[in-house]
Design a protein around this motif. Structure first.
Motif, PDB file in Angstrom:
ATOM      1  N   GLY A  69    -118.296  99.888  88.968  1.00 58.89           N
ATOM      2  CA  GLY A  69    -118.759  99.523  90.039  1.00 58.89           C
ATOM      3  C   GLY A  69    -119.738  98.258  90.068  1.00 58.89           C
ATOM      4  N   SER A  70    -120.109  97.774  88.864  1.00 60.50           N
ATOM      5  CA  SER A  70    -120.975  96.679  88.693  1.00 60.50           C
ATOM      6  C   SER A  70    -120.548  95.559  87.878  1.00 60.50           C
ATOM      7  CB  SER A  70    -122.433  97.238  88.307  1.00 60.50           C
ATOM      8  OG  SER A  70    -122.207  97.670  86.919  1.00 60.50           O
ATOM      9  N   THR A  71    -119.316  95.770  87.229  1.00 59.91           N
ATOM     10  CA  THR A  71    -118.899  94.772  86.380  1.00 59.91           C
ATOM     11  C   THR A  71    -118.627  93.656  86.973  1.00 59.91           C
ATOM     12  OG1 THR A  71    -117.315  94.621  84.390  1.00 59.91           O
ATOM     13  CG2 THR A  71    -116.348  95.438  86.438  1.00 59.91           C
ATOM     14  N   SER A  72    -118.517  92.502  86.421  1.00 63.61           N
ATOM     15  CA  SER A  72    -118.194  91.273  87.102  1.00 63.61           C
ATOM     16  C   SER A  72    -117.211  90.448  86.447  1.00 63.61           C
ATOM     17  CB  SER A  72    -119.675  90.281  87.240  1.00 63.61           C
ATOM     18  OG  SER A  72    -119.736  89.908  85.813  1.00 63.61           O
ATOM     19  N   GLY A  73    -116.540  89.440  87.102  1.00 60.62           N
ATOM     20  CA  GLY A  73    -115.658  88.568  86.744  1.00 60.62           C
ATOM     21  C   GLY A  73    -114.383  89.066  86.988  1.00 60.62           C
ATOM     22  N   ASN A  74    -113.494  89.203  86.089  1.00 57.85           N
ATOM     23  CA  ASN A  74    -112.172  89.693  86.399  1.00 57.85           C
ATOM     24  C   ASN A  74    -111.696  90.966  85.906  1.00 57.85           C
ATOM     25  OD1 ASN A  74    -111.487  86.943  87.072  1.00 57.85           O
ATOM     26  ND2 ASN A  74    -111.786  86.223  84.843  1.00 57.85           N
ATOM     27  N   LEU A  75    -110.744  91.560  86.463  1.00 59.03           N
ATOM     28  CA  LEU A  75    -110.476  92.945  86.033  1.00 59.03           C
ATOM     29  C   LEU A  75    -109.037  93.048  85.822  1.00 59.03           C
ATOM     30  CD1 LEU A  75    -111.131  96.174  85.480  1.00 59.03           C
ATOM     31  CD2 LEU A  75    -110.827  96.247  88.168  1.00 59.03           C
ATOM     32  N   PHE A  76    -108.504  93.457  84.736  1.00 57.12           N
ATOM     33  CA  PHE A  76    -107.024  93.427  84.750  1.00 57.12           C
ATOM     34  C   PHE A  76    -106.553  94.985  84.524  1.00 57.12           C
ATOM     35  CE2 PHE A  76    -107.760  89.296  83.215  1.00 57.12           C
ATOM     36  CZ  PHE A  76    -106.699  88.581  83.244  1.00 57.12           C
ATOM     37  N   ILE A  77    -105.694  95.484  85.207  1.00 60.81           N
ATOM     38  CA  ILE A  77    -105.227  96.839  85.373  1.00 60.81           C
ATOM     39  C   ILE A  77    -103.926  96.560  84.822  1.00 60.81           C
ATOM     40  CG2 ILE A  77    -104.691  98.651  86.955  1.00 60.81           C
ATOM     41  CD1 ILE A  77    -106.836  97.707  88.762  1.00 60.81           C
ATOM     42  N   PHE A  78    -103.542  97.728  83.995  1.00 58.22           N
ATOM     43  CA  PHE A  78    -102.305  97.580  83.213  1.00 58.22           C
ATOM     44  C   PHE A  78    -101.703  99.024  83.189  1.00 58.22           C
ATOM     45  CE2 PHE A  78     -99.194  98.102  79.523  1.00 58.22           C
ATOM     46  CZ  PHE A  78     -98.574  97.101  79.700  1.00 58.22           C
ATOM     47  N   GLY A  79    -100.578  99.197  83.951  1.00 59.95           N
ATOM     48  CA  GLY A  79     -99.942 100.613  83.545  1.00 59.95           C
ATOM     49  C   GLY A  79    -100.480 101.752  84.402  1.00 59.95           C
ATOM     50  N   VAL A 102    -108.802  90.426  90.640  1.00 57.11           N
ATOM     51  CA  VAL A 102    -108.231  91.829  90.029  1.00 57.11           C
ATOM     52  C   VAL A 102    -106.700  91.486  89.727  1.00 57.11           C
ATOM     53  CG1 VAL A 102    -107.790  94.172  90.633  1.00 57.11           C
ATOM     54  CG2 VAL A 102    -109.905  93.272  91.298  1.00 57.11           C
ATOM     55  N   TYR A 103    -106.602  91.745  88.374  1.00 56.28           N
ATOM     56  CA  TYR A 103    -105.026  91.496  88.149  1.00 56.28           C
ATOM     57  C   TYR A 103    -104.361  93.067  87.988  1.00 56.28           C
ATOM     58  CZ  TYR A 103    -106.504  86.751  87.478  1.00 56.28           C
ATOM     59  OH  TYR A 103    -107.027  85.436  87.647  1.00 56.28           O
ATOM     60  N   ILE A 104    -103.099  93.127  88.659  1.00 55.62           N
ATOM     61  CA  ILE A 104    -102.557  94.607  88.733  1.00 55.62           C
ATOM     62  C   ILE A 104    -101.063  94.362  88.053  1.00 55.62           C
ATOM     63  CG2 ILE A 104    -101.954  96.537  89.851  1.00 55.62           C
ATOM     64  CD1 ILE A 104    -104.213  95.450  92.071  1.00 55.62           C
ATOM     65  N   SER A 105    -100.844  95.062  87.284  1.00 51.74           N
ATOM     66  CA  SER A 105     -99.596  94.973  86.589  1.00 51.74           C
ATOM     67  C   SER A 105     -98.447  95.982  87.619  1.00 51.74           C
ATOM     68  CB  SER A 105     -99.425  95.537  85.105  1.00 51.74           C
ATOM     69  OG  SER A 105     -99.603  97.027  85.065  1.00 51.74           O
ATOM     70  N   ILE A 106     -97.278  95.334  87.602  1.00 47.93           N
ATOM     71  CA  ILE A 106     -96.212  96.277  88.244  1.00 47.93           C
ATOM     72  C   ILE A 106     -94.922  96.092  87.143  1.00 47.93           C
ATOM     73  CG2 ILE A 106     -96.848  95.969  90.734  1.00 47.93           C
ATOM     74  CD1 ILE A 106     -94.703  93.641  90.845  1.00 47.93           C
ATOM     75  N   PHE A 139    -100.710  90.166  91.255  1.00 45.59           N
ATOM     76  CA  PHE A 139     -99.932  90.948  90.679  1.00 45.59           C
ATOM     77  C   PHE A 139     -98.907  90.421  89.693  1.00 45.59           C
ATOM     78  CE2 PHE A 139    -100.656  92.567  94.873  1.00 45.59           C
ATOM     79  CZ  PHE A 139    -101.057  93.925  94.670  1.00 45.59           C
ATOM     80  N   TYR A 140     -98.881  90.806  88.414  1.00 45.40           N
ATOM     81  CA  TYR A 140     -98.043  90.405  87.487  1.00 45.40           C
ATOM     82  C   TYR A 140     -97.053  91.417  86.825  1.00 45.40           C
ATOM     83  CZ  TYR A 140    -101.173  92.956  84.323  1.00 45.40           C
ATOM     84  OH  TYR A 140    -101.825  93.935  83.610  1.00 45.40           O
ATOM     85  N   ASP A 141     -96.181  90.974  86.134  1.00 44.13           N
ATOM     86  CA  ASP A 141     -95.107  91.768  85.504  1.00 44.13           C
ATOM     87  C   ASP A 141     -95.448  92.290  84.221  1.00 44.13           C
ATOM     88  OD1 ASP A 141     -92.838  92.656  84.445  1.00 44.13           O
ATOM     89  OD2 ASP A 141     -91.588  90.859  84.213  1.00 44.13           O
ATOM     90  N   ALA A 142     -95.622  93.548  84.181  1.00 47.97           N
ATOM     91  CA  ALA A 142     -96.072  94.278  82.904  1.00 47.97           C
ATOM     92  C   ALA A 142     -95.386  93.906  81.789  1.00 47.97           C
ATOM     93  CB  ALA A 142     -96.074  95.825  83.197  1.00 47.97           C
ATOM     94  N   GLY A 143     -93.964  93.659  82.040  1.00 46.84           N
ATOM     95  CA  GLY A 143     -93.118  93.352  80.750  1.00 46.84           C
ATOM     96  C   GLY A 143     -93.568  91.937  80.166  1.00 46.84           C
ATOM     97  N   SER A 144     -94.301  91.272  80.998  1.00 43.03           N
ATOM     98  CA  SER A 144     -94.490  89.574  80.611  1.00 43.03           C
ATOM     99  C   SER A 144     -95.905  89.784  79.536  1.00 43.03           C
ATOM    100  CB  SER A 144     -94.809  89.020  81.676  1.00 43.03           C
ATOM    101  OG  SER A 144     -96.247  89.111  82.306  1.00 43.03           O
ATOM    102  N   VAL A 145     -96.521  90.860  79.351  1.00 41.58           N
ATOM    103  CA  VAL A 145     -97.452  90.882  78.474  1.00 41.58           C
ATOM    104  C   VAL A 145     -97.428  91.851  77.285  1.00 41.58           C
ATOM    105  CG1 VAL A 145    -100.021  91.483  78.556  1.00 41.58           C
ATOM    106  CG2 VAL A 145     -98.902  90.863  80.677  1.00 41.58           C
ATOM    107  N   GLN A 146     -97.685  91.178  75.972  1.00 44.06           N
ATOM    108  CA  GLN A 146     -97.623  91.929  74.775  1.00 44.06           C
ATOM    109  C   GLN A 146     -98.687  92.605  74.331  1.00 44.06           C
ATOM    110  OE1 GLN A 146     -94.538  92.276  73.575  1.00 44.06           O
ATOM    111  NE2 GLN A 146     -93.906  91.299  75.322  1.00 44.06           N
TER     112      GLN A 146
END
Length: 148
Positions: A69-79, A102-106, A139-146
């Motif tokens: 609830g208090s973290t700052s900057g960018n958040l990546f959500i994967f899977g 906020v970056y969310i994988s699909i 939103f980003y393609d989960a398959g594009s991230v290793q």
């Protein structure tokens, strides 16, 4: 935020099983603990209310939840499905005024039913108490991230 299989609660402290300190495979350590009726610190309850209650009973998990609830900057959500039973997590993200992006994988077809639900829930993270926040949702393609 929901614990892990290598975290166990002792009588008064959190125990973290590690391979590097023991030379014993992590899975073997976990299996031995289970045989001794010791159970990992994992939130597996079904509803968001049940999960929130378990988080509140653990100072370790509670600390992680409050930090979300208090973290700052960018958040990546994967899977993550961003499903209703994790509404407590989604609410914590939406009320966080320090997150910029906020970056969310699909995974797979963005038009699939599951991905449409993720996209809708993700876009709702921009709002807190009906007001739009300054968060950017991507939103980003989960398959594009290793990752692994």
């Amino acid at each position: 935020l929901h614990g892990a299989l290598h975290l166990f609660m002792g009588k008064f402290e959190l125990k973290k099983y590690c391979w590097s300190r023991t030379g014993v495979k992590l899975l073997d350590q976990i299996e031995n603990a289970l045989k001794e009726n010791k159970f990992p610190l994992v939130v597996a309850e079904g509803t968001t209310e049940q999960k929130q209650a378990k988080i509140q009973r653990s100072s370790y998990l509670g600390h992680g939840f409050r930090r979300l609830g208090s973290t700052s900057g960018n958040l990546f959500i994967f899977g993550h499905s961003l499903a209703e039973n994790d509404k407590h997590i989604l609410s914590q993200i939406s009320r966080n005024k320090y997150l910029h992006n906020v970056y969310i994988s699909i995974f797979g077809n963005p038009q699939s039913e599951g991905n449409r639900k993720i996209i809708e829930a993700g876009n709702n993270l921009k709002f807190h108490k009906g007001k739009e926040t300054k968060k950017n949702i991507y939103f980003y393609d989960a398959g594009s991230v290793q990752i692994w």
